[in-house]
Design a protein around this motif. Structure first.
Motif, PDB file in Angstrom:
ATOM      1  N   TYR A 233      10.672   5.955   1.086  1.00 48.97           N
ATOM      2  CA  TYR A 233       9.406   5.990   0.521  1.00 48.97           C
ATOM      3  C   TYR A 233       8.301   6.673   1.192  1.00 48.97           C
ATOM      4  N   VAL A 234       7.412   7.514   0.679  1.00 49.91           N
ATOM      5  CA  VAL A 234       6.162   7.870   1.194  1.00 49.91           C
ATOM      6  C   VAL A 234       5.104   7.888   0.186  1.00 49.91           C
ATOM      7  N   PRO A 235       3.888   7.085   0.216  1.00 47.89           N
ATOM      8  CA  PRO A 235       2.996   7.084  -0.919  1.00 47.89           C
ATOM      9  C   PRO A 235       2.451   8.429  -1.142  1.00 47.89           C
ATOM     10  N   SER A 236       1.845   8.668  -2.242  1.00 40.33           N
ATOM     11  CA  SER A 236       1.127   9.985  -2.334  1.00 40.33           C
ATOM     12  C   SER A 236      -0.366   9.770  -1.625  1.00 40.33           C
ATOM     13  N   LYS A 237      -0.913  11.178  -1.580  1.00 38.60           N
ATOM     14  CA  LYS A 237      -2.033  11.168  -0.700  1.00 38.60           C
ATOM     15  C   LYS A 237      -3.111   9.898  -1.579  1.00 38.60           C
ATOM     16  N   ALA A 238      -3.399  10.045  -2.841  1.00 44.39           N
ATOM     17  CA  ALA A 238      -4.132   9.277  -3.424  1.00 44.39           C
ATOM     18  C   ALA A 238      -3.978   7.797  -3.550  1.00 44.39           C
ATOM     19  N   ALA A 239      -2.434   7.435  -3.510  1.00 43.41           N
ATOM     20  CA  ALA A 239      -2.351   5.983  -3.308  1.00 43.41           C
ATOM     21  C   ALA A 239      -2.356   5.639  -1.948  1.00 43.41           C
ATOM     22  N   PHE A 240      -2.279   6.313  -1.079  1.00 41.77           N
ATOM     23  CA  PHE A 240      -2.514   5.981   0.596  1.00 41.77           C
ATOM     24  C   PHE A 240      -3.860   5.702   0.636  1.00 41.77           C
ATOM     25  N   LEU A 241      -4.706   6.521   0.217  1.00 41.30           N
ATOM     26  CA  LEU A 241      -6.192   6.298   0.372  1.00 41.30           C
ATOM     27  C   LEU A 241      -6.789   5.126  -0.291  1.00 41.30           C
TER      28      LEU A 241
ATOM     29  N   GLN B  42      -6.300  -3.346  12.256  1.00 45.04           N
ATOM     30  CA  GLN B  42      -6.160  -2.627  11.026  1.00 45.04           C
ATOM     31  C   GLN B  42      -7.338  -1.667  10.626  1.00 45.04           C
ATOM     32  N   ALA B  43      -8.649  -2.299  10.674  1.00 35.44           N
ATOM     33  CA  ALA B  43      -9.727  -1.734  10.242  1.00 35.44           C
ATOM     34  C   ALA B  43      -9.812  -0.204  10.914  1.00 35.44           C
ATOM     35  N   TYR B  44      -9.782  -0.361  12.360  1.00 37.64           N
ATOM     36  CA  TYR B  44     -10.004   0.637  13.131  1.00 37.64           C
ATOM     37  C   TYR B  44      -8.897   1.858  13.054  1.00 37.64           C
ATOM     38  N   MET B  45      -7.683   1.473  13.082  1.00 40.87           N
ATOM     39  CA  MET B  45      -6.748   2.591  12.738  1.00 40.87           C
ATOM     40  C   MET B  45      -6.703   2.903  11.404  1.00 40.87           C
ATOM     41  N   GLY B  46      -7.046   2.247  10.476  1.00 40.98           N
ATOM     42  CA  GLY B  46      -6.952   2.433   9.110  1.00 40.98           C
ATOM     43  C   GLY B  46      -8.248   3.477   8.773  1.00 40.98           C
ATOM     44  N   SER B  47      -9.539   3.156   9.373  1.00 37.59           N
ATOM     45  CA  SER B  47     -10.578   4.099   9.057  1.00 37.59           C
ATOM     46  C   SER B  47      -9.957   5.536   9.643  1.00 37.59           C
ATOM     47  N   MET B  48      -9.337   5.381  10.883  1.00 39.83           N
ATOM     48  CA  MET B  48      -9.103   6.725  11.236  1.00 39.83           C
ATOM     49  C   MET B  48      -7.968   7.593  10.468  1.00 39.83           C
ATOM     50  N   ALA B  49      -7.071   6.606   9.879  1.00 35.97           N
ATOM     51  CA  ALA B  49      -5.890   7.076   8.999  1.00 35.97           C
ATOM     52  C   ALA B  49      -6.606   7.567   7.856  1.00 35.97           C
ATOM     53  N   PHE B  50      -7.581   6.936   7.158  1.00 33.94           N
ATOM     54  CA  PHE B  50      -8.202   7.516   5.902  1.00 33.94           C
ATOM     55  C   PHE B  50      -8.902   8.517   6.122  1.00 33.94           C
ATOM     56  N   LEU B  51      -9.810   8.851   7.226  1.00 35.48           N
ATOM     57  CA  LEU B  51     -10.375  10.104   7.301  1.00 35.48           C
ATOM     58  C   LEU B  51      -9.624  11.160   7.709  1.00 35.48           C
TER      59      LEU B  51
ATOM     60  N   VAL C 177      -6.430  11.683   6.823  1.00 37.80           N
ATOM     61  CA  VAL C 177      -5.828  12.244   5.603  1.00 37.80           C
ATOM     62  C   VAL C 177      -6.544  12.859   4.412  1.00 37.80           C
ATOM     63  N   ALA C 178      -7.731  12.290   4.318  1.00 36.66           N
ATOM     64  CA  ALA C 178      -8.734  12.624   3.281  1.00 36.66           C
ATOM     65  C   ALA C 178      -9.173  13.995   3.576  1.00 36.66           C
ATOM     66  N   LEU C 179      -9.459  14.163   4.849  1.00 40.87           N
ATOM     67  CA  LEU C 179      -9.961  15.323   5.522  1.00 40.87           C
ATOM     68  C   LEU C 179      -8.901  16.579   5.514  1.00 40.87           C
ATOM     69  N   GLY C 180      -7.629  16.213   5.320  1.00 37.13           N
ATOM     70  CA  GLY C 180      -6.608  17.266   5.663  1.00 37.13           C
ATOM     71  C   GLY C 180      -5.914  17.505   7.129  1.00 37.13           C
ATOM     72  N   PHE C 181      -6.552  16.570   8.049  1.00 36.57           N
ATOM     73  CA  PHE C 181      -6.156  16.832   9.259  1.00 36.57           C
ATOM     74  C   PHE C 181      -4.641  16.476   9.732  1.00 36.57           C
ATOM     75  N   SER C 182      -4.211  15.576   8.616  1.00 37.31           N
ATOM     76  CA  SER C 182      -2.731  15.011   8.921  1.00 37.31           C
ATOM     77  C   SER C 182      -2.221  14.777   7.599  1.00 37.31           C
ATOM     78  N   GLN C 183      -1.065  14.574   7.604  1.00 35.87           N
ATOM     79  CA  GLN C 183      -0.247  14.005   6.396  1.00 35.87           C
ATOM     80  C   GLN C 183      -0.194  12.551   6.419  1.00 35.87           C
ATOM     81  N   VAL C 184       0.318  12.040   5.120  1.00 36.18           N
ATOM     82  CA  VAL C 184       0.515  10.755   5.094  1.00 36.18           C
ATOM     83  C   VAL C 184       1.692  10.151   5.918  1.00 36.18           C
ATOM     84  N   GLU C 185       2.771  10.962   6.114  1.00 31.78           N
ATOM     85  CA  GLU C 185       3.742  10.700   6.786  1.00 31.78           C
ATOM     86  C   GLU C 185       3.447   9.993   8.360  1.00 31.78           C
TER      87      GLU C 185
END
Length: 413
Positions: free
Chosen positions: A145-153, A220-229, A231-239
């Motif tokens: 299972y991999v969440p959708s981009k919207a669900a991940f964000l 969690q907050a630091y790595m989560g913010s990097m993950a959010f940005l 994925v949101a900006l299209g630099f990397s995939q949810v995976e």
């Protein structure tokens, strides 16, 4: 004119770039790789003492220093020990040289450089044959299972807000004016009878629990913010952003606390030097108890060293840091519980042992909590002692809880 912070960040970027270029454009056995190591060390030497002056905040100084130290150990792993190569597409150490040559694929300059930067900054190598072991999936029930981009964000946004509020509450509830009394050096050791009173054990337990919750939320907050940005900006995939932490329910031994629950962002850069020292320098046979526990102690020592250097970035004196002692103590805790488990399994083999599984896990949670309450203060008390509740010590930039409290207090008066 360039500011001190810009200068230090430039040095950190230089560390990453040197790693990327070396991995991308030099052969695995090139002497240039070792020659570049002093340059990386000089960058770290320049960064660490100036982090507090440049950032003005303990939390940002720690993050800046931690990144610089982390990229040093990343270079040691990828360029020198694992010997990553762009032409091979991964590490070459331990593989037959003819196999390495057979798999070499010439890469365009841009592709090689892009690979080099990935090797220089990737901490877990997700989705590659060299993925760090023990990283949790998005779903324990369905590993695919991999969440959708919207669900991940949405999930990351909720996590960020939750972590922020928890950190805000913990900061608001603290009493920094009492820190020099509560967390002075005399309070660290439980060998002191005065530190075994109900009051002191309560303070010790509360501060230990508060610290681990805070550290969990910060990461969690630091790595989560990097993950959010990212994925949101299209630099990397949810995976590329699988969970950083495993389930807390798995932390019923000290080994599982560190190996299953806690994050794996630093695992490879600590394990690689530990393997080199254990197997290549000491020549201990793989699979033996001597090899396993030597590797364990060296891994935790390196972790302690990384955290001790981070303490320096925060402005804490080297002699006041208890990081190395704390992390080496974790290895001792694992050694003790391994011995107890071995005795237990020999006394109750097979089906008899399985009947006591739930009880042993319940006792395990108690053991881990007690062990952490006993061992953690040597690491955290020196930093808490220096915390005066001033602007530089605050974790959250704006206190939502504080504003709500002020509004309620004003309405009552």
């Amino acid at each position: 004119m360039i500011t001190l912070l810009q200068y230090l960040m430039t040095l950190v970027v230089l560390q990453i770039s040197l790693n990327a270029f070396i991995v991308a454009f030099t052969p695995p056995s090139s002497s240039i790789r070792l020659a570049v190591l002093p340059l990386i060390v000089i960058c770290v030497y320049q960064v660490l003492p100036k982090c507090m002056e440049a950032t003005g905040k303990v939390i940002w100084a720690a993050l800046l220093g931690a990144h610089s130290i982390s990229f040093l150990f990343q270079y040691i792993d990828t360029a020198l020990l694992s010997k990553w190569s762009a032409e091979v597409g991964g590490p070459t150490a331990g593989r037959a040289i003819e196999t390495v040559h057979d798999q070499r694929v010439p890469m365009a300059t841009w592709d090689g450089l892009r690979f080099g930067y990935r090797a220089a900054v990737s901490t877990r190598n997700l989705g590659t044959p060299f993925e760090v072991s023990g990283i949790p999936q998005f779903s324990s029930k369905d590993p695919s299972y991999v969440p959708s981009k919207a669900a991940f964000l949405r999930q990351k946004a909720v996590h960020l807000l939750s972590c922020y509020l928890v950190l805000d509450i913990l900061t608001f509830a603290s009493q920094p004016d009492q820190n020099q009394v509560l967390y002075n050096k005399s309070r660290i050791s439980t060998a002191n009878p005065n530190n075994r009173s109900v009051e002191q054990l309560t303070i010790r337990s509360a501060s230990t629990l508060g610290f681990w919750v805070s550290l969990f939320c910060i990461i969690q907050a630091y790595m989560g913010s990097m993950a959010f940005l990212s994925v949101a900006l299209g630099f990397s995939q949810v995976e590329s952003w699988r969970p950083g932490f495993g389930p807390i329910s798995e932390a019923y031994t000290v080994r599982r606390f560190w190996g299953t629950f806690w994050h794996m962002y630093q695992k490879q850069k600590m394990s690689s030097p530990a393997s080199f020292i254990t197997n290549d320098l000491l020549h201990l046979p793989k699979g033996t108890s001597a090899s396993r526990y030597t590797h364990l102690f060296i891994t935790f020592f390196i972790s302690g060293l990384i955290h001790a250097l981070t303490d320096l970035a925060e402005g804490l004196a080297w002699q006041d840091s208890g990081s190395i002692r704390f992390f080496c103590t974790q290895a001792i805790g694992i050694l003790v519980e391994d011995a107890i488990q071995t005795i237990f399994c020999r006394a109750l083999p097979g089906k008899e042992a399985s009947q006591y599984r739930r009880l042993s896990e319940s006792l395990g949670y108690v053991w881990v909590f007690v062990f952490m309450v006993w061992s953690t203060p040597i690491w955290i008390y020196p930093s808490l002692y220096e915390n005066r509740g001033e602007e530089k010590d605050l974790i959250v930039p704006y206190s939502i809880v504080g504003r709500i409290y002020e509004a309620l207090d004003a309405s009552q008066t």
